[in-house]
Design an enzyme around this catalytic site. Sequence first.
Site, PDB file in Angstrom:
ATOM      1  N   PHE A  90      17.030   7.820  -1.528  1.00 42.45           N
ATOM      2  CA  PHE A  90      16.236   8.444  -2.589  1.00 42.45           C
ATOM      3  C   PHE A  90      17.061   8.448  -3.868  1.00 42.45           C
ATOM      4  CE2 PHE A  90      13.964  10.063   0.975  1.00 42.45           C
ATOM      5  CZ  PHE A  90      14.859  10.719   1.806  1.00 42.45           C
ATOM      6  N   GLY A 105      22.148   4.333  -8.555  1.00 42.90           N
ATOM      7  CA  GLY A 105      22.153   5.718  -8.114  1.00 42.90           C
ATOM      8  C   GLY A 105      22.005   5.872  -6.614  1.00 42.90           C
ATOM      9  N   CYS A 106      21.492   7.024  -6.210  1.00 45.77           N
ATOM     10  CA  CYS A 106      21.560   7.447  -4.809  1.00 45.77           C
ATOM     11  C   CYS A 106      20.707   6.627  -3.847  1.00 45.77           C
ATOM     12  CB  CYS A 106      21.173   8.919  -4.703  1.00 45.77           C
ATOM     13  SG  CYS A 106      22.340  10.043  -5.510  1.00 45.77           S
ATOM     14  N   TYR A 107      19.687   5.943  -4.335  1.00 42.64           N
ATOM     15  CA  TYR A 107      18.840   5.189  -3.405  1.00 42.64           C
ATOM     16  C   TYR A 107      19.425   3.842  -3.016  1.00 42.64           C
ATOM     17  CZ  TYR A 107      17.122   2.454  -7.450  1.00 42.64           C
ATOM     18  OH  TYR A 107      17.022   1.645  -8.558  1.00 42.64           O
TER      19      TYR A 107
END
Length: 391
Positions: A373, A163-165
């Site tokens: 994050f 994901g985004c992190y």
Amino acid sequence: MESLKEMRKAQMSEGPAAILAIGTATPNNVYMQADYPDYYFRMTKSEHMTELKDKFRTLCEKSMIRKRHMCFSEEFLKANPEVSKHMGKSLNARQDIAVVETPRLGNEAAVKAIKEWGQPKSSITHLIFCSSAGVDMPGADYQLTRILGLNPSVKRMMVYQQGCYAGGTVLRLAKDLAENNKGSRVLVVCSELTAPTFRGPSPDAVDSLVGQALFADGAAALVVGADPDSSIERALYYLVSASQMLLPDSDGAIEGHIREEGLTVHLKKDVPALFSANIDTPLVEAFKPLGISDWNSIFWIAHPGGPAILDQIEEKLGLKEDKLRASKHVMSEYGNMSSSCVLFVLDEMRSRSLQDGKSTTGEGLDWGVLFGFGPGLTVETVVLRSVPIEA
């Protein structure tokens, strides 16, 4: 034993890992955010959901986004109507496009990074490929190795479903590889698509609309290596330290689950508050060895997860308005491209520093932070050292 110590020492670099080149790529299909609510509800045959469409339009207007790029075309959606339903059984159709487009888009970014680096691709010793789209065996790392024509002995690592992190994760991994394998050059590629997550609206899943208003496609690539040869290479940033932290009381705040309907993403409303409430902890730990506690004295490469997250970071840390300028620019021009997004911000930072006549690649500052994050809630913190910009 002494010989083992000598062997170990010989494998380690003299100095810290450095980012030597950056390349980015986006699909050709461009969607203007102002027009997207009409397009989205028309393509998903949901125009009768007028109240939900009004909510979605408000989300888009507040998103900070001007435009986004996506590999999906109108023709594809018409040919695969299950993809446009809220929970249509569409995993096969999503996979068919993701397993092709993920390495293809990653290759575009990698070609640009290697061109900037200026060295033969045969000198790439390691490959880290990161994506939350198109899980397959062999994976996108294998496909990119073939498409790009890398040495068949390149040491590959595939990072899925972070994901985004994960833009911070891959830098942490690349740093460890470069500093513990003397002379190595690591190609890092993040390639992210909305193919797994695009779906129609539903009154029973309003949280799903947030992702539909924010997410976009994009790929970023870096070349990372320690002890750059100044005669043929130039560092852009040094990777000083890298750490990861799970935030307390954040279970289930961001989740993604692969189902027959694709990758379903669930976001709780308190995600921005959870990040802002805990962001000072990894910051203090990362910069304590440097004696830095003034967060306006460093440059910022923050993953632009959404406008609420950026606003709350600014408020919590008392950041000046221009501190997150690079993150806001990327959010405006590209949307949230998951793991690749923060690497776009890094590229924007070095480009803007040069254009504005700053003395370093960090807007004239020496030290900076890269924040990723994402699900967990997880925070990746990378301390960066900029380099002087030659006049």
